[in-house]
Motif scaffolding. Sequence first.
Motif, PDB file in Angstrom:
ATOM      1  N   ILE A  54     -42.061 -24.446  10.897  1.00 36.81           N
ATOM      2  CA  ILE A  54     -42.449 -23.919   9.584  1.00 36.81           C
ATOM      3  C   ILE A  54     -43.009 -25.059   8.718  1.00 36.81           C
ATOM      4  N   HIS A  55     -44.227 -24.842   8.257  1.00 33.89           N
ATOM      5  CA  HIS A  55     -44.870 -25.779   7.314  1.00 33.89           C
ATOM      6  C   HIS A  55     -44.959 -25.056   5.969  1.00 33.89           C
ATOM      7  N   VAL A  56     -44.347 -25.637   4.951  1.00 34.71           N
ATOM      8  CA  VAL A  56     -44.368 -24.991   3.625  1.00 34.71           C
ATOM      9  C   VAL A  56     -45.145 -25.852   2.647  1.00 34.71           C
ATOM     10  N   LYS A  57     -45.978 -25.194   1.893  1.00 34.33           N
ATOM     11  CA  LYS A  57     -46.744 -25.903   0.876  1.00 34.33           C
ATOM     12  C   LYS A  57     -45.841 -26.176  -0.318  1.00 34.33           C
ATOM     13  N   GLY A  58     -45.867 -27.409  -0.830  1.00 36.57           N
ATOM     14  CA  GLY A  58     -45.117 -27.733  -2.043  1.00 36.57           C
ATOM     15  C   GLY A  58     -45.949 -27.299  -3.243  1.00 36.57           C
ATOM     16  N   ILE A  59     -45.302 -26.682  -4.201  1.00 37.48           N
ATOM     17  CA  ILE A  59     -46.040 -26.221  -5.375  1.00 37.48           C
ATOM     18  C   ILE A  59     -45.921 -27.282  -6.473  1.00 37.48           C
ATOM     19  N   PRO A  60     -47.066 -27.815  -6.933  1.00 37.98           N
ATOM     20  CA  PRO A  60     -46.981 -28.858  -7.957  1.00 37.98           C
ATOM     21  C   PRO A  60     -46.279 -28.345  -9.214  1.00 37.98           C
ATOM     22  N   TYR A  61     -45.480 -29.200  -9.810  1.00 40.70           N
ATOM     23  CA  TYR A  61     -44.718 -28.916 -11.049  1.00 40.70           C
ATOM     24  C   TYR A  61     -43.537 -27.965 -10.843  1.00 40.70           C
ATOM     25  N   ALA A  62     -43.213 -27.619  -9.607  1.00 37.64           N
ATOM     26  CA  ALA A  62     -41.990 -26.840  -9.385  1.00 37.64           C
ATOM     27  C   ALA A  62     -40.799 -27.790  -9.482  1.00 37.64           C
ATOM     28  N   ASP A  63     -39.628 -27.246  -9.778  1.00 32.67           N
ATOM     29  CA  ASP A  63     -38.419 -28.083  -9.909  1.00 32.67           C
ATOM     30  C   ASP A  63     -38.113 -28.814  -8.607  1.00 32.67           C
ATOM     31  N   ASP A  64     -37.655 -30.057  -8.745  1.00 29.08           N
ATOM     32  CA  ASP A  64     -37.312 -30.860  -7.560  1.00 29.08           C
ATOM     33  C   ASP A  64     -36.269 -30.162  -6.697  1.00 29.08           C
ATOM     34  N   GLY A  65     -35.312 -29.507  -7.360  1.00 28.77           N
ATOM     35  CA  GLY A  65     -34.224 -28.846  -6.622  1.00 28.77           C
ATOM     36  C   GLY A  65     -34.754 -27.785  -5.674  1.00 28.77           C
ATOM     37  N   LYS A  86     -59.132 -34.268 -13.303  1.00 20.25           N
ATOM     38  CA  LYS A  86     -59.228 -33.843 -14.706  1.00 20.25           C
ATOM     39  C   LYS A  86     -60.415 -32.912 -14.903  1.00 20.25           C
ATOM     40  N   LEU A  87     -61.487 -33.220 -14.197  1.00 25.19           N
ATOM     41  CA  LEU A  87     -62.719 -32.458 -14.365  1.00 25.19           C
ATOM     42  C   LEU A  87     -62.635 -31.083 -13.693  1.00 25.19           C
ATOM     43  N   LEU A  88     -62.128 -31.057 -12.452  1.00 27.35           N
ATOM     44  CA  LEU A  88     -62.212 -29.818 -11.675  1.00 27.35           C
ATOM     45  C   LEU A  88     -60.885 -29.052 -11.567  1.00 27.35           C
ATOM     46  N   ALA A  89     -59.773 -29.751 -11.768  1.00 25.90           N
ATOM     47  CA  ALA A  89     -58.479 -29.059 -11.703  1.00 25.90           C
ATOM     48  C   ALA A  89     -57.646 -29.514 -12.893  1.00 25.90           C
ATOM     49  N   PRO A  90     -58.061 -29.082 -14.115  1.00 25.20           N
ATOM     50  CA  PRO A  90     -57.428 -29.648 -15.324  1.00 25.20           C
ATOM     51  C   PRO A  90     -55.930 -29.391 -15.426  1.00 25.20           C
ATOM     52  N   GLN A  91     -55.427 -28.369 -14.693  1.00 25.11           N
ATOM     53  CA  GLN A  91     -53.977 -28.116 -14.793  1.00 25.11           C
ATOM     54  C   GLN A  91     -53.166 -28.994 -13.849  1.00 25.11           C
ATOM     55  N   LYS A  92     -53.872 -29.797 -13.023  1.00 19.48           N
ATOM     56  CA  LYS A  92     -53.149 -30.699 -12.121  1.00 19.48           C
ATOM     57  C   LYS A  92     -53.382 -32.146 -12.545  1.00 19.48           C
ATOM     58  N   SER A  93     -52.481 -33.028 -12.126  1.00 19.86           N
ATOM     59  CA  SER A  93     -52.696 -34.456 -12.387  1.00 19.86           C
ATOM     60  C   SER A  93     -52.235 -35.240 -11.162  1.00 19.86           C
ATOM     61  N   LYS A  94     -52.740 -36.472 -11.075  1.00 22.97           N
ATOM     62  CA  LYS A  94     -52.410 -37.311  -9.920  1.00 22.97           C
ATOM     63  C   LYS A  94     -50.892 -37.486  -9.794  1.00 22.97           C
ATOM     64  N   GLU A  95     -50.282 -37.801 -10.945  1.00 24.35           N
ATOM     65  CA  GLU A  95     -48.831 -38.031 -10.890  1.00 24.35           C
ATOM     66  C   GLU A  95     -48.063 -36.759 -10.524  1.00 24.35           C
ATOM     67  N   GLY A  96     -48.567 -35.625 -11.040  1.00 20.49           N
ATOM     68  CA  GLY A  96     -47.926 -34.338 -10.738  1.00 20.49           C
ATOM     69  C   GLY A  96     -47.906 -34.047  -9.246  1.00 20.49           C
ATOM     70  N   LEU A  97     -48.849 -34.648  -8.502  1.00 23.77           N
ATOM     71  CA  LEU A  97     -48.898 -34.427  -7.051  1.00 23.77           C
ATOM     72  C   LEU A  97     -48.187 -35.531  -6.280  1.00 23.77           C
ATOM     73  N   LEU A  98     -48.367 -36.792  -6.773  1.00 22.93           N
ATOM     74  CA  LEU A  98     -47.808 -37.916  -6.006  1.00 22.93           C
ATOM     75  C   LEU A  98     -46.297 -38.072  -6.193  1.00 22.93           C
ATOM     76  N   VAL A  99     -45.806 -37.787  -7.414  1.00 17.44           N
ATOM     77  CA  VAL A  99     -44.373 -37.982  -7.676  1.00 17.44           C
ATOM     78  C   VAL A  99     -43.500 -37.115  -6.752  1.00 17.44           C
ATOM     79  N   PRO A 100     -43.785 -35.778  -6.638  1.00 19.16           N
ATOM     80  CA  PRO A 100     -42.925 -34.991  -5.729  1.00 19.16           C
ATOM     81  C   PRO A 100     -43.001 -35.470  -4.279  1.00 19.16           C
ATOM     82  N   MET A 101     -44.180 -35.982  -3.876  1.00 15.85           N
ATOM     83  CA  MET A 101     -44.290 -36.517  -2.498  1.00 15.85           C
ATOM     84  C   MET A 101     -43.349 -37.697  -2.306  1.00 15.85           C
ATOM     85  N   ARG A 102     -43.384 -38.616  -3.297  1.00 15.47           N
ATOM     86  CA  ARG A 102     -42.526 -39.811  -3.185  1.00 15.47           C
ATOM     87  C   ARG A 102     -41.050 -39.415  -3.237  1.00 15.47           C
ATOM     88  N   THR A 103     -40.730 -38.476  -4.130  1.00 11.15           N
ATOM     89  CA  THR A 103     -39.329 -38.044  -4.250  1.00 11.15           C
ATOM     90  C   THR A 103     -38.851 -37.464  -2.918  1.00 11.15           C
TER      91      THR A 103
END
Lengths: 415, 239
Positions: A138-149, A174-191
Amino acid sequence: MIDAKRLQILTEAARFDVSCSSSGSARKNAGGMGNGYAAGLCHSFTPDGRCVSLLKILMSNDCVFACKYCMNRCDLDVPRASATPEEIAELTTDFYKRNYIEGLFLSSAIVKSPNYTMELLLRTVKLLRQTYRFFGYIHVKGIPYADDGLVEEAARYADRMSFNIELPSEKSLKLLAPQKSKEGLLVPMRTLEKKREIFREERPKELFLPAGQTTQLIVGATPETDGAIVRLSERLYRGAKLKRVYYSSYLPMVHDSLLPDRPAGQLREHRLYQADWLLRFYGFTADEIAPEGENLPLDIDPKCAWALRNLQYFPVEVNRAPLELLLRVPGVGGRSADKILKAQRYTRLTFDDLKKMRVVLKRARHFLTADGKYYGAKDLQTVRGLLAVAEQSGTCEQLSLFDHATAYSALTGEF
Amino acid sequence: MIYFTDGTKESFLTAFLAAYSDDEAYITSSQAQLALGQKSVFVGANPARAARAEQRLLSFDKDCIEELTMLLRSGEPEREQLAFGYLKFLSEERRPVRGMLAKSEVLAAQECLARVTREIHRLHGFVRFLECESGALYAPIVPKADICDLLVPHFQKRLQGIPFVLHDVPRKKAAVCDGKRCFAAPLEQAQIVLSASETQWQQLWRKYYQSVNLPSREKLKQIRGNMPVRYWRVLTELH
């Protein structure tokens, strides 16, 4: 049972996620159905040449986000559909039982909110593992900005998770996906990676993302160069410990003034995958592959380009070269290098031996000597020309050293 | 001299001893027509001689008999001769030779073994089960090598408790697993009654296969390379 119409909408919307791998997990069957296949397994191939390994499906394509490049963005008038966790679980197990698939790739548009969506994904995965006793991949997509728990709990049931970066720079995001940010994607990966390490140390018997994390980058929708993309991949592999970075050449499915009207060529995607392999399996660094502000050459592969810039290392004598040097010879891959190393223990290899062993010499002959003999072209310009011609011919035909005309031209460099 | 065997490992090993000192030896189990003037002999299985040959070969390389079994399963017309060349070279060298890839006998045998292993791996993916009314699964397969029974452990592990049959259609035999025990059986033609939902699941699978394709990027040559045409007749999504 899910109906064909919704299946079509939800799978057509998921096909742009290029991750298809089912490798990396050896999950055991604990009294139900399915298990992992560590090497990964392809179950079919579609006419576009891609392998079908997993049932790739969205929970829903009814998105509240408006990423410009996405065909599911909220402001588009496209058919919308959703599936329930029960429908996905039933579909997965019945497809799996018939050996159509190796497992499930579950993603979703952002329905209502990131947490609501992540909860839906989590419910589906738990249902599969606990109620359906499904132990396949099973491969599950992580949803950006969802709770870590929520993300962490999903990771305890999944084999692999991925947060798609999609756009290779903060500016493009910022230009093409204004509701996303680099940190919003990288932080959950690192966590997640930190949690994975903790799990491995403290609870080695429990599975926590045994196949690690991956991500995907869209190539050609924004102006980032290949050099910048390869550097980002290198950071993701060596810093964030990702297992794979996938590249998806941009295909215009929606029109927007900020997006190119033409598809990015598949050749560019192919070159990036070659560069990616050099990073992961051949011991290259991003600096060696391409300067930051430049693209990879399209006429020759990245390893040939590196070899032409570093002729001081060549030619390499096959009978003495260690693995790491053999792997740097254009045209010599892991399998050929392995064959050469095995055979050189018993005999002094000649070009004839290499040819018999099906080592592809079309490119390698310019960078190798075998038993002291060199059959490549003599000057750099000729080598570059021949490599480009070899690349365009598209076939991997073995060069005959014993056909008179070819042998003569190989020796003289004249064609 | 041509040495005909009955296709079994014992017959081959008996022929191996008989042909060892014959420089013109050709071992085969195929019933191809002989050219004029060619001498031939049929070598049946002699258990004592076969065991002696096996022990001798095992003393040089403990894995060589397993390799021989796989070579004989390959279904390739030259398989016995290929195995003969490899094992004769092994007997001359009196040590494992599988790394000596510059030697044509070794390379040919190792490449044949790789083809068999690759087919096993591919068929783990290309088997398509049909669900019968009883809940058992049935899959017709068309492998080039004789590997039907070698596929069983893979499916047994993942389909715990579900009975299944793998039917090697060209060889008219089957590997049967009743949920607990597994055995091989001759099977000419299977008579099965499909479950009520089987056709619907097949249609959904075909729909899925069409939906994930990107028609603007057709690469038919690549698909034939990855999924050889000989398997297509049993692949649900292609019909």
